[in-house]
Design a protein around this motif. Structure first.
Motif, PDB file in Angstrom:
ATOM      1  N   ASP A 196       0.832  -1.195   0.000  1.00  0.00           N
ATOM      2  CA  ASP A 196       0.000   0.000   0.000  1.00  0.00           C
ATOM      3  C   ASP A 196       0.878   1.261   0.000  1.00  0.00           C
ATOM      4  O   ASP A 196       0.601   2.220  -0.719  1.00  0.00           O
ATOM      5  CB  ASP A 196      -0.935  -0.018   1.218  1.00  0.00           C
ATOM      6  CG  ASP A 196      -1.923   1.128   1.224  1.00  0.00           C
ATOM      7  OD1 ASP A 196      -2.616   1.331   0.194  1.00  0.00           O
ATOM      8  OD2 ASP A 196      -2.013   1.816   2.260  1.00  0.00           O
ATOM      9  N   GLU A 249       2.353   1.731  -3.486  1.00  0.00           N
ATOM     10  CA  GLU A 249       1.327   2.215  -4.409  1.00  0.00           C
ATOM     11  C   GLU A 249       1.046   3.702  -4.187  1.00  0.00           C
ATOM     12  O   GLU A 249       1.020   4.485  -5.131  1.00  0.00           O
ATOM     13  CB  GLU A 249       0.027   1.423  -4.234  1.00  0.00           C
ATOM     14  CG  GLU A 249       0.088   0.019  -4.775  1.00  0.00           C
ATOM     15  CD  GLU A 249      -1.181  -0.768  -4.492  1.00  0.00           C
ATOM     16  OE1 GLU A 249      -2.165  -0.207  -3.967  1.00  0.00           O
ATOM     17  OE2 GLU A 249      -1.193  -1.981  -4.802  1.00  0.00           O
ATOM     18  N   ARG A 273       2.213   0.343  -9.485  1.00  0.00           N
ATOM     19  CA  ARG A 273       0.817   0.640  -9.806  1.00  0.00           C
ATOM     20  C   ARG A 273      -0.069  -0.286  -8.993  1.00  0.00           C
ATOM     21  O   ARG A 273       0.370  -1.368  -8.601  1.00  0.00           O
ATOM     22  CB  ARG A 273       0.551   0.531 -11.288  1.00  0.00           C
ATOM     23  CG  ARG A 273       0.716  -0.820 -11.907  1.00  0.00           C
ATOM     24  CD  ARG A 273       0.302  -0.865 -13.384  1.00  0.00           C
ATOM     25  NE  ARG A 273       0.986   0.077 -14.205  1.00  0.00           N
ATOM     26  CZ  ARG A 273       1.986  -0.211 -15.030  1.00  0.00           C
ATOM     27  NH1 ARG A 273       2.397  -1.438 -15.152  1.00  0.00           N
ATOM     28  NH2 ARG A 273       2.571   0.726 -15.729  1.00  0.00           N
ATOM     29  N   PRO A 274      -1.293   0.124  -8.724  1.00  0.00           N
ATOM     30  CA  PRO A 274      -2.204  -0.725  -7.952  1.00  0.00           C
ATOM     31  C   PRO A 274      -2.399  -2.095  -8.611  1.00  0.00           C
ATOM     32  O   PRO A 274      -2.389  -2.204  -9.841  1.00  0.00           O
ATOM     33  CB  PRO A 274      -3.515   0.064  -7.945  1.00  0.00           C
ATOM     34  CG  PRO A 274      -3.093   1.484  -8.167  1.00  0.00           C
ATOM     35  CD  PRO A 274      -1.886   1.413  -9.058  1.00  0.00           C
ATOM     36  N   ARG A 275      -2.544  -3.102  -7.776  1.00  0.00           N
ATOM     37  CA  ARG A 275      -2.738  -4.464  -8.258  1.00  0.00           C
ATOM     38  C   ARG A 275      -4.062  -4.557  -8.987  1.00  0.00           C
ATOM     39  O   ARG A 275      -5.076  -4.047  -8.532  1.00  0.00           O
ATOM     40  CB  ARG A 275      -2.714  -5.443  -7.087  1.00  0.00           C
ATOM     41  CG  ARG A 275      -2.689  -6.898  -7.499  1.00  0.00           C
ATOM     42  CD  ARG A 275      -2.677  -7.813  -6.297  1.00  0.00           C
ATOM     43  NE  ARG A 275      -1.460  -7.689  -5.501  1.00  0.00           N
ATOM     44  CZ  ARG A 275      -0.357  -8.417  -5.691  1.00  0.00           C
ATOM     45  NH1 ARG A 275      -0.315  -9.302  -6.659  1.00  0.00           N
ATOM     46  NH2 ARG A 275       0.684  -8.251  -4.921  1.00  0.00           N
ATOM     47  N   GLN A 276      -4.046  -5.219 -10.138  1.00  0.00           N
ATOM     48  CA  GLN A 276      -5.267  -5.455 -10.908  1.00  0.00           C
ATOM     49  C   GLN A 276      -5.471  -6.946 -11.037  1.00  0.00           C
ATOM     50  O   GLN A 276      -4.495  -7.704 -11.115  1.00  0.00           O
ATOM     51  CB  GLN A 276      -5.179  -4.837 -12.283  1.00  0.00           C
ATOM     52  CG  GLN A 276      -5.057  -3.324 -12.237  1.00  0.00           C
ATOM     53  CD  GLN A 276      -4.919  -2.731 -13.627  1.00  0.00           C
ATOM     54  OE1 GLN A 276      -4.840  -3.435 -14.616  1.00  0.00           O
ATOM     55  NE2 GLN A 276      -4.879  -1.414 -13.697  1.00  0.00           N
ATOM     56  N   ASP A 277      -6.691  -7.378 -11.052  1.00  0.00           N
ATOM     57  CA  ASP A 277      -6.971  -8.798 -11.255  1.00  0.00           C
ATOM     58  C   ASP A 277      -6.524  -9.208 -12.639  1.00  0.00           C
ATOM     59  O   ASP A 277      -6.838  -8.548 -13.618  1.00  0.00           O
ATOM     60  CB  ASP A 277      -8.457  -9.095 -11.077  1.00  0.00           C
ATOM     61  CG  ASP A 277      -8.921  -8.814  -9.654  1.00  0.00           C
ATOM     62  OD1 ASP A 277      -8.114  -8.986  -8.739  1.00  0.00           O
ATOM     63  OD2 ASP A 277     -10.091  -8.425  -9.486  1.00  0.00           O
ATOM     64  N   ASP A 278      -5.731 -10.287 -12.715  1.00  0.00           N
ATOM     65  CA  ASP A 278      -5.204 -10.750 -14.014  1.00  0.00           C
ATOM     66  C   ASP A 278      -6.224 -11.571 -14.751  1.00  0.00           C
ATOM     67  O   ASP A 278      -7.032 -12.240 -14.306  1.00  0.00           O
ATOM     68  CB  ASP A 278      -3.925 -11.583 -13.819  1.00  0.00           C
ATOM     69  CG  ASP A 278      -2.781 -10.696 -13.326  1.00  0.00           C
ATOM     70  OD1 ASP A 278      -2.719  -9.544 -13.778  1.00  0.00           O
ATOM     71  OD2 ASP A 278      -1.976 -11.162 -12.512  1.00  0.00           O
TER      72      ASP A 278
END
Length: 74
Positions: A60, A63, A69-74
Motif C-alpha cells: 500500500d 502504491e 501501480r495498484p494491483r489489478q486482477d489478471d
C-alpha cells in the motif's frame, strides 16, 4: 509481486562499459543487473522531496507513493 517485465541490453564484447559495470556492481555487493536497475530508478526519480504518504502495509505504501501501480486482477 505479479508479472515481470524485462528489458534486454546488449553490449559489444569489446565495450569497456561491461567491465566497469561488473567492477562497480561487485564493489557494492550487487549483480550488474541490480546496478543497472538502480541507475535507471535513480535517473527517473526526479527531485521530489515531498513527504511520503503512509500506507497500511508495504505494498500500500509503494502504491500510494508512486513506486508501483495498484494491483489489478489478471
Amino acid at each position: 509481486m505479479g508479472k515481470k517485465i524485462r528489458f534486454f541490453l546488449e553490449f559489444d564484447k569489446r565495450e569497456l562499459v561491461v567491465d566497469r559495470l561488473e567492477r562497480e556492481a561487485q564493489s557494492l555487493g550487487l549483480t550488474a543487473e541490480q546496478l543497472i536497475k538502480r541507475f535507471v530508478v535513480d535517473a527517473l526519480a526526479g527531485d521530489d522531496d515531498s513527504p511520503s504518504i503512509p500506507g497500511e502495509n508495504l505494498e500500500d505504501f509503494l502504491e500510494k507513493n508512486g513506486v508501483i501501480r495498484p494491483r489489478q486482477d489478471d
